[in-house]
Design an enzyme around this catalytic site. Structure first.
Site, short mmCIF file in Angstrom:
data_model
loop_
_atom_site.label_atom_id
_atom_site.label_comp_id
_atom_site.label_asym_id
_atom_site.label_seq_id
_atom_site.Cartn_x
_atom_site.Cartn_y
_atom_site.Cartn_z
N ALA A 120 37.32 29.27 32.06
CA ALA A 120 36.37 28.16 32.05
C ALA A 120 35.33 28.29 30.95
O ALA A 120 34.84 27.28 30.44
CB ALA A 120 35.68 28.05 33.41
N ASN A 200 27.64 27.43 40.85
CA ASN A 200 28.16 28.75 41.18
C ASN A 200 27.17 29.62 41.96
O ASN A 200 27.58 30.54 42.66
CB ASN A 200 28.58 29.49 39.91
CG ASN A 200 27.46 29.59 38.90
OD1 ASN A 200 26.91 28.59 38.46
ND2 ASN A 200 27.10 30.80 38.50
N SER A 248 39.10 27.41 35.97
CA SER A 248 39.22 28.87 35.87
C SER A 248 40.28 29.36 36.84
O SER A 248 40.27 28.98 38.01
CB SER A 248 37.88 29.54 36.18
OG SER A 248 38.02 30.94 36.25
N HIS A 250 40.84 32.59 37.98
CA HIS A 250 40.47 33.63 38.94
C HIS A 250 39.47 33.17 39.99
O HIS A 250 39.10 33.94 40.88
CB HIS A 250 39.97 34.89 38.23
CG HIS A 250 38.61 34.77 37.63
ND1 HIS A 250 37.50 35.35 38.18
CD2 HIS A 250 38.18 34.16 36.50
CE1 HIS A 250 36.44 35.11 37.43
NE2 HIS A 250 36.83 34.38 36.40
N THR A 288 49.18 31.81 21.01
CA THR A 288 50.31 31.82 21.95
C THR A 288 49.81 31.66 23.38
O THR A 288 48.92 32.39 23.83
CB THR A 288 51.09 33.14 21.84
OG1 THR A 288 51.59 33.28 20.50
CG2 THR A 288 52.26 33.18 22.82
N CYS A 374 27.54 36.64 36.02
CA CYS A 374 27.34 36.59 34.58
C CYS A 374 25.92 36.98 34.19
O CYS A 374 25.64 37.25 33.02
CB CYS A 374 27.65 35.19 34.06
SG CYS A 374 29.34 34.67 34.40
#
Length: 450
Positions: A120, A200, A248, A250, A288, A374
């Site tokens: 994200a 969050n 996101s 996870h 990739t 974070c």
């Protein structure tokens, strides 16, 4: 689909086994639904002591069914999805496109509108910087809120250094944005509004549909950081007039290191790439595509879409149980954020006259947080809580409990008991708490400055 599940064994080797329930992986309930039974707090996967995990906003455990879907890409279908000359590449590409379709379905999008990213944070950077820079000759104004995730706020600050104008909207005491203020802040120079769907730190759900309507009526693109929302609450990008949306892996029981960005095709949203190279992902995100991780994200989205209602009901039940257990037994607590417009997997609560970091250490058998992962290395009070007008001492006393798909009633009950014991113990050590118990209003005291 083969329901074989990966089992972690003590020597670290991963082997395939079926329907395991000994030390941790599979049980079947009465609804024919498969669950991963996570290890109890007194024993980890290899038998070591493990705390109860209540930090789901930080990350979620990978669902064993997701792991099961990913394994063949490590052992058999390991081709580069961009290799067009042999079967390994073709097979890998087919698996990636199938995953793209699954990601698109959970938000009501077309698969061609899904761009795979590393998460994200990258999705938000691409959306905000990419749109702003592409349209900078015509428009140079962005609108966001003061309670956004750090990746959104920092992207906006970087654009300010490039000469863009950014308006940071305040939020109310409940954490919600004022729609009239948003409407009045939009100017002919506004190119983008970016407001997160679910916060969050406090779990507040913004009125995304109404925000999207305002943006569409004013010809402004709307991006939402939906890392905490996808798979948790219903999202339809067309009904909600969302132009860009960050996902996101996870946060929805998928692997770390993968995410997605929805970029609307009609009306078309143009983006200046922030990464250049081979031109993969419609030229928006070169590099990739990690096919194994993409398949994991697709599987996580597929499971979340099918089980969203069940998960939501379970999480709400445990949220009510935890909140009641706290408020019935511990006085002087306050839930942060709106009590109704919220995702119930997030309970952010302040314990008066208790230092949050001290409480976290005291309840070390429960893995939770005093704020965003974070920013958890900082001892400063949460900028999100301060933006709600929460006083500094109350912001310092906040704890965030994250409830998820695999959380159990026993874990919630244990958490309540350990909180009762340790909040009281820490308060008994506080002279402020003693004064409050004696009926003294400490807000009226003039403290001497030495």
């Amino acid at each position: 689909m083969n329901r074989s599940i990966l089992k972690f064994v003590k020597n670290g080797i991963i082997s395939s086994s079926s329907r395991i329930n000994n030390n941790g992986f599979i049980n079947k309930n009465n609804n024919n639904r498969w669950f991963a039974t996570l290890p109890q707090p007194n024993r980890g996967i290899a038998g070591e002591k493990q705390p109860i995990y209540l930090d789901m906003q930080s990350t979620t455990p990978i669902d064993p069914r997701v792991l099961d879907a990913m394994l063949p890409l490590y052992t058999e279908n390991y081709g580069n999805p961009h290799s067009k000359t042999h079967a390994y590449g073709w097979t890998s590409n087919d698996l990636v496109e199938d995953a793209r379709e699954k990601v698109s379905k959970i938000i009501g999008a077309d698969s061609k509108e899904i761009i795979f990213t590393s998460g994200a944070t990258e999705s938000g950077n691409i959306a905000i910087k990419g749109v702003a820079r592409f349209y900078k000759e015509k428009k140079n104004h962005i609108i966001t809120t003061v309670t956004e995730h750090k990746c959104i706020l920092d992207s906006c600050r970087h654009l300010e250094m490039e000469g863009f104008k950014v308006t940071y909207l305040p939020v109310g005491e409940n954490g919600l944005v004022d729609l009239e203020l948003l409407k009045n802040t939009i100017t002919p120079q506004t190119s983008l509004v970016t407001i997160m769907a679910v916060n969050n730190e406090i779990g507040v759900v913004q009125p995304i549909k109404e925000i999207g309507k305002i943006c569409r009526e004013n010809g402004v693109f709307f991006h939402t950081d939906a890392a905490q929302a996808v798979g948790k609450i219903p999202i339809d990008v067309n009904d909600m007039n969302i132009d860009l949306l960050s996902i996101s892996g996870h946060k929805i029981y998928g692997p770390k290191g993968v995410g997605a960005l929805f970029v609307r095709r009609r009306p078309r949203v143009r983006i200046e790439p922030i990464t250049t190279g081979g031109g993969q992902e419609r030229g928006i995100r070169s590099g990739t595509v990690p096919s194994t991780l993409a398949v994991g994200l697709g599987a996580a989205c597929d499971i979340a879409l099918k089980e969203m209602n069940h998960d939501a009901a379970w999480v709400k039940y445990l949220y009510d149980r935890l909140l009641k257990g706290i408020t019935d037994n511990i006085p002087n607590v306050k839930v942060n954020g709106d009590l109704n417009a919220r995702y119930y997997g997030n309970l952010n609560i302040s314990f008066s006259y208790v230092e949050g970091e001290s409480l976290l250490m005291a309840i070390k058998d429960v893995a939770c947080s005093s704020g965003s992962a974070c920013t958890s290395s900082s001892l400063e009070p949460s900028y999100v809580l301060r933006s709600l007008g929460v006083e500094e001492d109350m912001a310092h006393s906040s704890i965030r409990f994250g409830i998820g798909r695999f959380t159990t009633e026993q874990e919630i009950d244990y958490t309540i008991e350990i909180l009762k014991k340790n909040v009281q113990r820490l308060r008994d050590m506080s002279p402020l708490w003693e004064m409050v118990q004696e009926g003294i209003d400490i807000k009226t005291i003039e403290w001497s400055q030495i």
